[in-house]
Design an enzyme around this catalytic site. Structure first.
Site, mmCIF file in Angstrom:
data_model
loop_
_atom_site.group_PDB
_atom_site.id
_atom_site.type_symbol
_atom_site.label_atom_id
_atom_site.label_comp_id
_atom_site.label_asym_id
_atom_site.label_seq_id
_atom_site.Cartn_x
_atom_site.Cartn_y
_atom_site.Cartn_z
ATOM 1 N N HIS A 227 0.713 -1.339 -0.096
ATOM 2 C CA HIS A 227 -0.014 0.184 -0.178
ATOM 3 C C HIS A 227 0.586 1.272 -0.283
ATOM 4 O O HIS A 227 0.606 2.281 -0.573
ATOM 5 C CB HIS A 227 -0.815 -0.205 1.459
ATOM 6 C CG HIS A 227 -1.787 1.153 1.466
ATOM 7 N ND1 HIS A 227 -2.649 1.177 0.768
ATOM 8 C CD2 HIS A 227 -1.689 2.601 2.622
ATOM 9 C CE1 HIS A 227 -2.844 2.549 1.266
ATOM 10 N NE2 HIS A 227 -2.125 3.021 1.972
ATOM 11 N N GLU A 228 2.323 1.531 0.462
ATOM 12 C CA GLU A 228 2.667 2.574 0.723
ATOM 13 C C GLU A 228 3.534 2.965 -0.775
ATOM 14 O O GLU A 228 3.547 3.531 -0.375
ATOM 15 C CB GLU A 228 3.652 2.544 2.115
ATOM 16 C CG GLU A 228 2.595 2.026 3.384
ATOM 17 C CD GLU A 228 1.980 3.452 3.582
ATOM 18 O OE1 GLU A 228 2.573 4.401 3.210
ATOM 19 O OE2 GLU A 228 0.888 3.886 4.585
ATOM 20 N N HIS A 231 1.846 4.627 -2.913
ATOM 21 C CA HIS A 231 1.503 6.091 -3.057
ATOM 22 C C HIS A 231 2.495 6.263 -4.182
ATOM 23 O O HIS A 231 2.127 7.723 -4.793
ATOM 24 C CB HIS A 231 1.418 6.999 -1.887
ATOM 25 C CG HIS A 231 0.381 6.301 -0.731
ATOM 26 N ND1 HIS A 231 -0.962 6.988 -1.575
ATOM 27 C CD2 HIS A 231 0.300 5.161 0.749
ATOM 28 C CE1 HIS A 231 -1.651 7.028 -0.265
ATOM 29 N NE2 HIS A 231 -0.831 6.007 0.173
ATOM 30 N N GLU A 282 -6.611 6.723 -1.407
ATOM 31 C CA GLU A 282 -6.486 5.680 0.014
ATOM 32 C C GLU A 282 -6.371 4.702 -0.539
ATOM 33 O O GLU A 282 -6.195 3.213 -0.941
ATOM 34 C CB GLU A 282 -6.659 5.895 1.521
ATOM 35 C CG GLU A 282 -6.163 6.676 2.107
ATOM 36 C CD GLU A 282 -3.863 6.658 2.043
ATOM 37 O OE1 GLU A 282 -4.289 5.504 2.592
ATOM 38 O OE2 GLU A 282 -3.664 7.987 2.458
#
Length: 369
Positions: A227-228, A231, A282
């Site tokens: 997920h990070e 970004h 997100e």
């Protein structure tokens, strides 16, 4: 003393002058006094003439009180005149014969500039506005990296700890599927109970020890890191900077021309635009990160378990519409809907081979040591 004698005395003459001065002062205003539209007739009684010309002692006392009072209302003084000036400016602009042409021209230029800078986000395909180059984004990330080091530098665990080695191991499997292999990746594990992790543009990874307990293994950590990293794949920092550079001047222009408090405009814009946009990013990072961990042969269903545990660990979290992140429950439901696509991605990459020999061949095919 009767009224006639009082008027002829020195005290009466002084009072008469004061009364005249009071009437003269009260008449001096910035706005012209209104004049009567009809003639006024003064009726007199049949009594002595002095009863109509000279006021009574009670009337003299009221006249003295009137002379001693200060009337500020006649000056029409306003401490804050910004809104009136702004409204006047807007009215003068709207009164111009070319007003609609000017508004149309400004709108056309802004619309063309917006369309020209539209691009598609990798993997998700979402169209978004972006005017920030990757080089500038990396420079902004470097400043954030130095600030984070100055804040948490003393709490970073050594590279030989099991926490650091765990993060490094998972990162090494995710990076080849991120498209960011050329960045200088660095792992930093912060000895803190905070349940958080983030990746700064340029490959700087920060993981707080507290979130490792929520991950419960490599698969859960892969969901967090995926997920990070996503970004950075989607260049969300550049998108947020682009949004700031556009919304700030627009909000200021509305505040000046419309005479509206800038703080009110900022609050409304945050609730109506910034927060929903952040939650959309997100959600997009969840999607990209789920496919990334599936391609890296991690179990994508572990992401559902991760957010289940995060929901249980959350205490007193704000409502979703006031948060920059979707609620953990909504994230779980979204991830469940994406699981068939992620599992298909795993099958395409031969991730069904779970033996040590199959995993070894998979690592060799990726070119990892």
């Amino acid at each position: 003393m009767n009224p006639v004698g009082f008027a002829r005395s020195s005290t009466g003459m002084f009072a008469t002058r004061v009364m005249r001065a009071a009437f003269t002062t009260a008449a001096r205003t910035f706005a012209p006094a209104s004049r009567p539209t009809q003639f006024t007739s003064f009726q007199t009684s049949r009594g002595p003439l002095s009863r109509n010309i000279h006021p009574s002692p009670s009337q003299w006392r009221s006249t003295f009180r009137l002379a001693q009072q200060r009337t500020y209302a006649s000056y029409n003084y306003r401490r804050f005149g910004g809104s009136r000036a702004a409204g006047s400016l807007l009215r003068r602009w709207a009164a111009r014969p070319t007003f609609y042409y000017e508004v149309g021209g400004i709108g056309g230029v802004c619309g063309g500039y917006y369309i020209y800078n539209l691009e598609r986000v990798p993997v998700s395909g979402r169209r978004r506005f972006n005017i920030i180059s990757p080089q500038y984004e990396e420079q902004a990330g470097q400043a954030q990296y130095e600030q984070t080091l100055s804040q948490f530098g003393k709490s970073i665990l050594p590279h030989y700890t099991k926490e650091h080695q765990m993060v490094q191991r998972v990162l090494d499997r995710l990076v080849p599927h991120s498209g960011l292999e050329n960045e200088k990746w660095e792992v930093h594990v912060i000895d803190d109970d905070m349940k958080n992790a983030f990746v700064i543009p340029g490959g700087k990874v920060f993981v707080f020890r507290g979130i490792l307990d929520i991950c419960q293994g490599d698969d859960g950590l892969a969901a967090v890191l995926g997920h990070e990293i996503a970004h950075n794949v989607a260049h969300h920092m550049a998108e947020r900077l682009s949004e700031m550079y556009i919304l700030a001047p627009v909000s200021l222009a509305i505040s000046v021309l419309g005479g509206i408090d800038y703080r009110l405009i900022d609050t409304v814009g945050n609730l109506a635009l910034s927060l929903p946009h952040s939650r959309r990013q997100e959600e997009e990072a969840d999607y990209i990160g789920l496919l990334m961990m599936a391609e890296s042969c991690y179990d994508p269903s572990a992401a559902v378990g991760l957010w289940t545990r995060m929901e249980q660990a959350e205490q007193g979290s704000p409502p979703q519409f006031l948060s920059t992140h979707p609620s953990s429950h909504n994230r779980m439901e979204k991830i469940r809907s994406w699981l068939p696509e992620a599992q298909q991605k795993s099958e395409t990459n031969d991730c069904h081979v779970t033996s040590g020999y199959g995993l070894y061949n998979r690592v060799q095919s990726l070119g990892l040591p």
